[in-house]
Design an enzyme around this catalytic site. Structure first.
Site, PDB file in Angstrom:
ATOM      1  N   SER A   1       0.022  -1.117  -6.269  1.00 15.33           N
ATOM      2  CA  SER A   1       0.432  -2.211  -7.141  1.00 15.33           C
ATOM      3  C   SER A   1       1.305  -1.692  -8.271  1.00 15.33           C
ATOM      4  O   SER A   1       1.106  -0.575  -8.758  1.00 15.33           O
ATOM      5  CB  SER A   1      -0.802  -2.888  -7.742  1.00 15.33           C
ATOM      6  OG  SER A   1      -1.520  -3.562  -6.751  1.00 15.33           O
TER       7      SER A   1
ATOM      8  N   GLU B   1       6.798 -33.573  -2.226  1.00 16.10           N
ATOM      9  CA  GLU B   1       5.617 -33.075  -2.906  1.00 16.10           C
ATOM     10  C   GLU B   1       6.048 -32.340  -4.172  1.00 16.10           C
ATOM     11  O   GLU B   1       7.153 -31.812  -4.254  1.00 16.10           O
ATOM     12  CB  GLU B   1       4.869 -32.109  -1.976  1.00 16.10           C
ATOM     13  CG  GLU B   1       4.202 -32.798  -0.813  1.00 16.10           C
ATOM     14  CD  GLU B   1       2.780 -33.222  -1.149  1.00 16.10           C
ATOM     15  OE1 GLU B   1       2.625 -34.227  -1.865  1.00 16.10           O
ATOM     16  OE2 GLU B   1       1.840 -32.543  -0.709  1.00 16.10           O
TER      17      GLU B   1
ATOM     18  N   HIS C   1       0.803  -1.216   0.000  1.00 11.78           N
ATOM     19  CA  HIS C   1       0.000   0.000   0.000  1.00 11.78           C
ATOM     20  C   HIS C   1       0.840   1.271   0.000  1.00 11.78           C
ATOM     21  O   HIS C   1       0.327   2.349  -0.296  1.00 11.78           O
ATOM     22  CB  HIS C   1      -0.962  -0.004   1.204  1.00 11.78           C
ATOM     23  CG  HIS C   1      -2.181  -0.824   0.950  1.00 11.78           C
ATOM     24  ND1 HIS C   1      -2.131  -2.183   0.803  1.00 11.78           N
ATOM     25  CD2 HIS C   1      -3.479  -0.493   0.766  1.00 11.78           C
ATOM     26  CE1 HIS C   1      -3.342  -2.644   0.562  1.00 11.78           C
ATOM     27  NE2 HIS C   1      -4.181  -1.636   0.530  1.00 11.78           N
TER      28      HIS C   1
ATOM     29  N   LYS D   1     -13.270  -7.909  -9.968  1.00 14.04           N
ATOM     30  CA  LYS D   1     -12.340  -8.624 -10.856  1.00 14.04           C
ATOM     31  C   LYS D   1     -11.687  -9.783 -10.101  1.00 14.04           C
ATOM     32  O   LYS D   1     -11.509 -10.884 -10.661  1.00 14.04           O
ATOM     33  CB  LYS D   1     -11.272  -7.662 -11.380  1.00 14.04           C
ATOM     34  CG  LYS D   1     -10.508  -8.234 -12.563  1.00 14.04           C
ATOM     35  CD  LYS D   1      -9.714  -7.168 -13.303  1.00 14.04           C
ATOM     36  CE  LYS D   1      -8.985  -7.791 -14.480  1.00 14.04           C
ATOM     37  NZ  LYS D   1      -8.357  -6.800 -15.352  1.00 14.04           N
ATOM     38  N   ASP D   2     -11.342  -9.549  -8.825  1.00 16.76           N
ATOM     39  CA  ASP D   2     -10.810 -10.640  -7.999  1.00 16.76           C
ATOM     40  C   ASP D   2     -11.851 -11.736  -7.821  1.00 16.76           C
ATOM     41  O   ASP D   2     -11.514 -12.929  -7.795  1.00 16.76           O
ATOM     42  CB  ASP D   2     -10.369 -10.121  -6.628  1.00 16.76           C
ATOM     43  CG  ASP D   2      -8.986  -9.487  -6.660  1.00 16.76           C
ATOM     44  OD1 ASP D   2      -8.290  -9.654  -7.678  1.00 16.76           O
ATOM     45  OD2 ASP D   2      -8.610  -8.839  -5.676  1.00 16.76           O
TER      46      ASP D   2
END
Lengths: 265, 420
Positions: free
Chosen positions: B224, B292, B220, B248-249
């Site tokens: 971004s 894994e 923040h 959008k997320d």
């Protein structure tokens, strides 16, 4: 071998030595040289697949009359045979079936262990009291617990059906078979301690199905898949609902996104 | 810090909201964090969804994990059986466990894409170095958590994976063996090991939450990055996070949940190893011990290092493996280019894909027995992995001629509009 880690290498060697010393041919040895098992078109394959009740009941019969002589299934209880998505025995059938087994219970108020007829909540009784007893009765080899075997092997039920059915053949000329071991083309390393378990008409199916080796191998493999994954039907059924819900939800999100972003440039 | 300029209209006019907001500015704080008061570049593409998806994964893991713990028993003689108890007798236990086991894989898929997004668009460059550092720390914590979680069912791969990985520390000179024994809590992987791994597996996700809060805080500070990799020049370049990026997320969440559900309901054991349905047995070593899938690239690096001069292969491998992650901390300075986004870097753009193929090659190599062609592929990819960061990135940054950057985020959009 320098690329490997020294302690691991020695541990592996130690473990391999222990395995060989016990005359046991576990997956620790030479995996990867076995023939791949042919894919079977199981009724439980695919997103809508379910178990075939009659097949599971026949499979249970094979397990009970053949496999259970040596193999335990400690995670499965008699009551599970009446669970939805399973072989579909009725509660009364399960009660009667469990009562044909003798189960050790106790200690009672006198501090003694005692025998009683099996109850639906009992787990399948194990054929041997402990691992040592099992090994002693089987030439040093330990008959594995079968509860999870169908999930504990690559190719699961395909592998089991092939191993128990067509797998037992004559060894190729010149194959040096270890003492007390049997040739199986689907077993990693090709040498399995278990003698050929299934022979034609070994069981008499209640539903009149002809008990060929392939049929019995197929039925018991399906049964073992159910035993390993008893919630398979519930899982796929819930999955369908969830997928439909998510498709609708995602569609709504996309429509909302389009609308909200309409004015952004 | 009283919020004197709290808004008074709309939502904030509600008397309950007003009462709470006056005493605890929770609504306005949220609004500044992920709401209408958080300006976000207007050109973020769908690669920017993976941060919020990673957050969702952590929430899913914590929630399912908390319930699984209610039914799980951390003891070598009971752990495997208690997992089967969850699968067979606990209501929807199979769902919880399959969500948790596959959720770990989903978390890594999402985070690896998130990291690659950062690499491609230069999100690690000034002034976001600390944001990137925190991200690398998150990755390390995730790896530790994932590794210890895989040990808990106490299957064959749990046990032998734990044995191999903890044994790595014995490569360190002098302190190696004492460290390994200290990690084990004894002279072999046993009950004390299982118990401490359980404890830490429960603890670390909450540490992750803390680091993620710092990660978001650092985000923040400058907001971004964006696909153009250029700074926001003014309000015309941004839109409020809510409702634009919340929706959008949400679209991303929908597609992600579909992908996740496919594994949970139709291929729940596809990403696992059959051997982990065999109870741990210290006397029987699996033919191929593999971690894994999300550790395979690092496992390949570990196995690819030969004896170099006086450094034994094992120590070299361990150093290379940890170095492969540690090198990410140096990335902001190894990349000498001032241009962030690979879109305007014609050579680096190609090389990021070469790097991705290298990582996939490492993953392939790590999953195969360490011999023959896979081992050669592993060695080549290991060399390129480090060359990419240590040589290629600095050199390309100096010699490459970037294409012309747009004047602002909104410029290309406005131009396209004018042409219409």
């Amino acid at each position: 071998m320098r690329k490997d880690f020294a302690p691991m290498t020695s541990l592996k060697l130690l473990a391999a030595a222990v395995v060989v010393a016990l005359g046991l041919n576990g997956p620790a040895l030479a995996a990867g040289d076995a023939d791949p098992a042919p894919a079977v078109n199981w009724s439980f394959n695919g997103p809508f697949g379910t178990f075939d009740r009659a097949e599971l009941q026949r499979g249970y019969q094979v397990y009970k009359e053949v496999c259970a002589a040596c193999h335990a299934m400690k995670f499965v209880a008699f009551r599970n045979l009446a669970d939805p998505g399973g072989p579909g025995f009725s509660a009364a059938e399960v009660k009667a079936l469990a009562a044909t087994f003798e189960v050790t219970d106790g200690p009672n108020d006198d501090g003694e262990m005692f025998k009683r007829p099996g109850l639906p909540q009992d787990k399948f009784p194990s054929p041997f009291p402990n691992q040592k007893a099992a090994r002693a009765a089987n030439g040093g080899a330990y008959p594995l617990d079968l509860s999870l075997i169908a999930k504990a092997r690559p190719q699961g039920p395909d592998y089991l059906a092939a191993l128990l059915g067509a797998g037992y053949t004559q060894p190729p000329a010149g194959f040096a078979l270890g003492e007390g071991l049997h040739y199986n083309k689907y077993f990693p390393g090709h040498q399995i301690a278990m003698p050929k378990p299934l022979n034609p008409d070994q069981v008499t199916y209640a539903d009149g199905t002809k008990a060929t080796v392939e049929q019995m191998a197929h039925d018991v493999s399906a049964f073992l898949m159910w035993a390993a994954e008893p919630k398979l039907e519930e899982r796929k059924r819930l999955g369908l609902k969830v997928m439909i819900f998510l498709v609708v939800l995602t569609g709504l999100f996309m429509a909302a996104k389009k609308r909200i972003w309409k004015d952004v440039h | 810090m009283a919020n004197n300029n709290a808004p008074t209209s709309g939502f904030y006019a509600n008397p309950v909201v007003k009462w709470i907001e006056y005493r605890l500015p929770v609504f306005s704080t949220l609004d500044h964090m992920v709401g209408s008061k958080y300006p976000t570049p207007k050109n973020l593409n769908y690669w920017w969804n993976f941060g919020s998806l990673a957050g969702l994964c952590l929430v899913v893991q914590i929630l399912t994990g908390i319930v699984l713990v209610m039914h799980y028993t951390p003891h070598t003689s009971l752990a495997f059986d208690s997992v089967e108890h969850i699968m067979r007798d606990v209501n929807y236990g199979w769902l919880l466990r399959y969500m948790h086991a596959n959720g770990a894989s989903m978390f890594f898929i999402v985070v690896y894409i998130h990291i690659f997004r950062g690499l491609y668009f230069g999100s690690y460059k000034s002034p976001r170095e600390l944001l990137w550092f925190l991200g690398v720390i998150i990755l390390l914590l995730m790896m530790a958590t994932g590794f210890m979680g895989y040990v808990l069912p106490w299957g064959q791969m749990s046990f032998w994976g734990a044995t191999v990985i903890t044994n790595l520390f014995s490569a360190l000179p002098v302190v190696g063996d004492p460290i390994v024994h200290w990690l084990w809590g004894g002279f072999a992987v046993d009950n004390p090991t299982l118990n401490r791994f359980f404890s830490l597996h429960y603890l670390l996700p909450f540490v992750l939450v803390g680091v993620i809060i710092l990660h978001v805080l650092a985000l923040h500070q400058f907001g971004s990055n964006n696909p153009q990799g250029i700074d926001v020049k003014g309000p015309q370049d941004t839109i409020p996070f809510h409702p634009y990026y919340t929706i959008k997320d949400a679209v991303g969440v929908g597609f992600f949940l579909l992908f996740f559900s496919f594994f949970i309901f139709y291929a729940p054991n596809f990403l696992g190893h059959p051997d982990n349905y065999i109870p741990a047995n210290p006397l029987v070593t699996p033919a191929h011990i593999v971690p894994e899938w999300y550790f395979l690239p690092f496992y390949a690096i570990l196995r690819s290092v030969p004896d170099i001069w006086f450094i034994e292969a094992k120590l070299g491998g361990v150093l290379a493996m940890f170095g492969a992650i540690a090198i990410l901390f140096l990335l902001p300075w190894l990349d000498t280019s001032k241009v962030r986004s690979a879109r305007f870097r014609p050579i680096y753009k190609q090389l990021t894909w070469v790097f991705l193929i290298t990582c996939i090659g490492l993953g392939y190599s790590g999953g195969m027995p360490a011999e023959g062609l896979p081992l050669i592929i592993g060695k080549i990819c290991t060399v390129y992995y480090f060359l990419h960061f240590l040589v290629v990135m600095p050199l390309v940054g100096w010699f490459e001629k970037p294409t012309k950057l747009p004047a602002s985020i909104s410029e290309p959009v406005l131009k396209a509009q004018a042409a219409e």
